[in-house]
Design a protein around this motif. Structure first.
Motif, PDB file in Angstrom:
ATOM      1  N   TYR A 343       0.854  -1.185   0.000  1.00  0.00           N
ATOM      2  CA  TYR A 343       0.000   0.000   0.000  1.00  0.00           C
ATOM      3  C   TYR A 343       0.888   1.232   0.000  1.00  0.00           C
ATOM      4  N   GLU A 344       0.401   2.312  -0.641  1.00  0.00           N
ATOM      5  CA  GLU A 344       1.144   3.568  -0.650  1.00  0.00           C
ATOM      6  C   GLU A 344       0.577   4.528   0.387  1.00  0.00           C
ATOM      7  N   LYS A 345       1.433   5.375   0.926  1.00  0.00           N
ATOM      8  CA  LYS A 345       0.991   6.400   1.866  1.00  0.00           C
ATOM      9  C   LYS A 345      -0.102   7.243   1.219  1.00  0.00           C
ATOM     10  N   GLY A 346      -1.199   7.449   1.942  1.00  0.00           N
ATOM     11  CA  GLY A 346      -2.299   8.256   1.412  1.00  0.00           C
ATOM     12  C   GLY A 346      -3.316   7.479   0.613  1.00  0.00           C
ATOM     13  N   GLN A 347      -3.056   6.201   0.369  1.00  0.00           N
ATOM     14  CA  GLN A 347      -3.997   5.393  -0.407  1.00  0.00           C
ATOM     15  C   GLN A 347      -5.250   5.125   0.428  1.00  0.00           C
ATOM     16  N   LYS A 348      -6.401   5.280  -0.216  1.00  0.00           N
ATOM     17  CA  LYS A 348      -7.664   5.082   0.501  1.00  0.00           C
ATOM     18  C   LYS A 348      -7.880   3.607   0.822  1.00  0.00           C
ATOM     19  N   ILE A 349      -8.264   3.359   2.096  1.00  0.00           N
ATOM     20  CA  ILE A 349      -8.504   1.986   2.547  1.00  0.00           C
ATOM     21  C   ILE A 349      -9.943   1.799   3.016  1.00  0.00           C
ATOM     22  N   GLY A 350     -10.562   2.859   3.515  1.00  0.00           N
ATOM     23  CA  GLY A 350     -11.935   2.753   3.978  1.00  0.00           C
ATOM     24  C   GLY A 350     -12.562   4.109   4.179  1.00  0.00           C
ATOM     25  N   GLU A 351     -13.668   4.147   4.929  1.00  0.00           N
ATOM     26  CA  GLU A 351     -14.394   5.391   5.171  1.00  0.00           C
ATOM     27  C   GLU A 351     -14.956   5.425   6.584  1.00  0.00           C
ATOM     28  N   MET A 352     -15.151   6.641   7.067  1.00  0.00           N
ATOM     29  CA  MET A 352     -15.931   6.848   8.288  1.00  0.00           C
ATOM     30  C   MET A 352     -17.220   7.542   7.861  1.00  0.00           C
ATOM     31  N   LEU A 354     -20.691   9.349   8.947  1.00  0.00           N
ATOM     32  CA  LEU A 354     -21.295  10.052  10.082  1.00  0.00           C
ATOM     33  C   LEU A 354     -22.802  10.116   9.901  1.00  0.00           C
ATOM     34  N   LYS A 355     -23.526   9.803  10.969  1.00  0.00           N
ATOM     35  CA  LYS A 355     -24.983   9.804  10.905  1.00  0.00           C
ATOM     36  C   LYS A 355     -25.562  10.486  12.140  1.00  0.00           C
ATOM     37  N   THR A 356     -26.738  11.052  11.961  1.00  0.00           N
ATOM     38  CA  THR A 356     -27.514  11.546  13.083  1.00  0.00           C
ATOM     39  C   THR A 356     -28.965  11.139  12.856  1.00  0.00           C
ATOM     40  N   ASN A 357     -29.553  10.519  13.861  1.00  0.00           N
ATOM     41  CA  ASN A 357     -30.910   9.966  13.746  1.00  0.00           C
ATOM     42  C   ASN A 357     -31.037   9.001  12.564  1.00  0.00           C
ATOM     43  N   GLY A 358     -29.950   8.281  12.297  1.00  0.00           N
ATOM     44  CA  GLY A 358     -29.963   7.295  11.228  1.00  0.00           C
ATOM     45  C   GLY A 358     -29.727   7.855   9.842  1.00  0.00           C
ATOM     46  N   ASN A 359     -29.627   9.190   9.713  1.00  0.00           N
ATOM     47  CA  ASN A 359     -29.420   9.824   8.408  1.00  0.00           C
ATOM     48  C   ASN A 359     -27.958  10.201   8.214  1.00  0.00           C
ATOM     49  N   GLU A 360     -27.425   9.862   7.050  1.00  0.00           N
ATOM     50  CA  GLU A 360     -26.026  10.186   6.770  1.00  0.00           C
ATOM     51  C   GLU A 360     -25.851  11.690   6.610  1.00  0.00           C
ATOM     52  N   ILE A 361     -24.812  12.217   7.264  1.00  0.00           N
ATOM     53  CA  ILE A 361     -24.545  13.653   7.180  1.00  0.00           C
ATOM     54  C   ILE A 361     -23.131  13.962   6.688  1.00  0.00           C
ATOM     55  N   GLY A 362     -22.322  12.912   6.505  1.00  0.00           N
ATOM     56  CA  GLY A 362     -20.969  13.161   6.012  1.00  0.00           C
ATOM     57  C   GLY A 362     -20.140  11.892   5.912  1.00  0.00           C
ATOM     58  N   ARG A 363     -19.081  11.963   5.091  1.00  0.00           N
ATOM     59  CA  ARG A 363     -18.150  10.846   4.931  1.00  0.00           C
ATOM     60  C   ARG A 363     -16.723  11.375   4.950  1.00  0.00           C
ATOM     61  N   ILE A 364     -15.837  10.605   5.546  1.00  0.00           N
ATOM     62  CA  ILE A 364     -14.424  10.961   5.595  1.00  0.00           C
ATOM     63  C   ILE A 364     -13.621   9.763   5.099  1.00  0.00           C
ATOM     64  N   SER A 365     -12.740  10.003   4.147  1.00  0.00           N
ATOM     65  CA  SER A 365     -11.884   8.929   3.647  1.00  0.00           C
ATOM     66  C   SER A 365     -10.832   8.573   4.691  1.00  0.00           C
ATOM     67  N   LEU A 366     -10.588   7.277   4.853  1.00  0.00           N
ATOM     68  CA  LEU A 366      -9.557   6.775   5.756  1.00  0.00           C
ATOM     69  C   LEU A 366      -8.429   6.211   4.920  1.00  0.00           C
ATOM     70  N   ILE A 367      -7.206   6.630   5.197  1.00  0.00           N
ATOM     71  CA  ILE A 367      -6.070   6.343   4.321  1.00  0.00           C
ATOM     72  C   ILE A 367      -4.901   5.715   5.079  1.00  0.00           C
ATOM     73  N   ALA A 368      -3.965   5.171   4.318  1.00  0.00           N
ATOM     74  CA  ALA A 368      -2.762   4.575   4.904  1.00  0.00           C
ATOM     75  C   ALA A 368      -1.857   5.673   5.455  1.00  0.00           C
ATOM     76  N   GLU A 369      -1.361   5.468   6.664  1.00  0.00           N
ATOM     77  CA  GLU A 369      -0.502   6.473   7.306  1.00  0.00           C
ATOM     78  C   GLU A 369       0.862   6.566   6.623  1.00  0.00           C
ATOM     79  N   LYS A 370       1.349   5.426   6.098  1.00  0.00           N
ATOM     80  CA  LYS A 370       2.674   5.412   5.468  1.00  0.00           C
ATOM     81  C   LYS A 370       2.722   4.316   4.411  1.00  0.00           C
TER      82      LYS A 370
END
Length: 393
Positions: A343-352, A354-370
């Protein structure tokens, strides 16, 4: 008796219609915002999430004047951040840069300036000659640099913007919008180092081939001195554009960006920017969710030189909330249990998610640290040996 009942029904219906009209009028007035502005166009956004708090004609295409130079600063910060340019690099001043009209620091053809002083000249005096000299240094020619400006605008989603120069000097095809300007302002503020120049109120630089002339620079954005938490951004003024200002400020966790275009006077752009920022700070707060490079989780690695890898947030993320309101935020982390190297540093591996009352309000990409390299045969042998020896004790 029937006539009386009929009369009362008619009266009730008329009263109801009057009330509906009154409440409809009140509701319409509220859509115009909590105050009126003289500027042709204006916007207020959360600098982290980009959520719009206030808007007025935000997609109207207008002349942005020297607010244009926010894009010059953004590209400069990208160059510095990538290591392609240093602040002590020497910049050759061309004849083209020298003859720029409008605001300037009176650079001479053939002199050299360092990047640091050119950035001061752009941020404080909005110097056109400094902007052109720096643009030519970064791209070789002004035409290539303007092309680069438009490409960056496209990447940022600035769909109603077209740049014809790096200065903001009048051109009927050189247009932008309050919304688009807020996008490039938000992008610029992702570089903390830019505040080293944006927040200077007064300084001196030496100009000329012999560096025998001192130019005293005073920041054209007087909010830097007058407004609590102000940390940028850029003024603009031409006859065509009117008085313009992109302003930014931070208090506590909340960072805001306001843009006003086409103001009638210099004073009005500062007063209206203060109104916008005051409204934002009085009514909203920012709920931090994660910071850039914050470790979210550690995942197991298969066939790698290391047995696990830190997964981090790709960027800062926060939620804009109204003061006094409460939101329960649910965080759903989507990551594989095991990943296969490399894997390369910064490569996307997953997502976080975010929900409130079951409704999606945002997404954040989760990436490799190194960087994560694939294990060689020798590495695998060492791992197996280590495990065997550990188990045999």
């Amino acid at each position: 008796m029937n006539k009386l009942v009929k009369y009362r029904k008619i009266t009730s219906i008329l009263m109801l219609l009057v009330l509906v009209f009154i409440f409809s009028s009140l509701s319409f007035a509220e859509t115009e915002g909590p105050f009126k502005l003289e500027s042709k166009s204006a916007i207020l956004i959360d600098a982290i999430s980009g959520e719009i708090i206030y808007e007025k004609n935000i997609h109207e295409r207008l002349s942005p004047a020297s607010i244009t130079k926010i894009m010059v600063l953004l590209i400069a910060m990208e160059e510095i951040n990538s290591g392609n340019m240093r602040i002590d690099d020497k910049v050759h001043v061309s004849a083209n840069a020298e003859r720029m009209g409008g605001s300037q620091v009176y650079l001479e053809e053939g002199e050299t300036q360092i990047v640091d002083d050119l950035l001061k000249a752009i941020c404080l005096r909005s110097a056109n000659d400094a902007a052109v000299a720096l643009a030519e240094h970064m791209s070789g020619s002004i035409d290539v640099f303007v092309q680069r400006m438009n490409e960056k605008a496209k990447q940022l989603g600035m769909t109603n913007t077209h740049f014809k120069n790096a200065t903001g000097l009048p051109d009927e095809e050189h247009l932008s919008t309050a919304y688009d300007i807020s996008l490039m302002s938000k992008e610029l503020l992702k570089y903390p180092k830019i505040h080293e120049w944006l927040t200077i109120y007064m300084t001196d630089i030496k100009v000329g081939k012999n560096k025998n002339v001192t130019q005293t620079l005073v920041n054209t954005n007087r909010l830097i001195r007058e407004y609590q938490g102000a940390n940028g951004l850029k003024t603009g003024l031409t006859n065509e554009a009117g008085h313009c200002l992109a302003a930014s400020a931070k208090r506590g966790n909340l960072s805001l960006i306001s843009v006003v275009l086409g103001g009638p006077t210099s004073n009005s752009r500062f007063l209206e920017s203060k109104k916008l920022l005051d409204f934002g700070f009085a009514n909203y707060d920012s709920l931090p969710i994660c910071r850039k490079d914050e470790v979210i989780k550690k995942v197991k690695v298969s066939k790698g030189k290391e047995s696990d890898l830190n997964i981090v947030a790709e960027r800062d993320y926060s939620l804009l909330v109204k003061k006094g309101s409460s939101k329960e935020i649910e965080k759903e982390i989507i990551l594989p249990d095991v990943i296969n190297a490399p894997y390369e540093k910064g490569q996307k591996i997953g997502e976080m998610i975010l929900k409130t009352n079951g409704n999606e309000i945002g997404r954040i990409s989760l990436i490799a640290e190194k960087d994560l390299k694939k294990a060689s045969v020798i590495d695998m042998f060492k791992k197996v040996t280590t495990i065997f020896l550990g188990n045999s004790r």
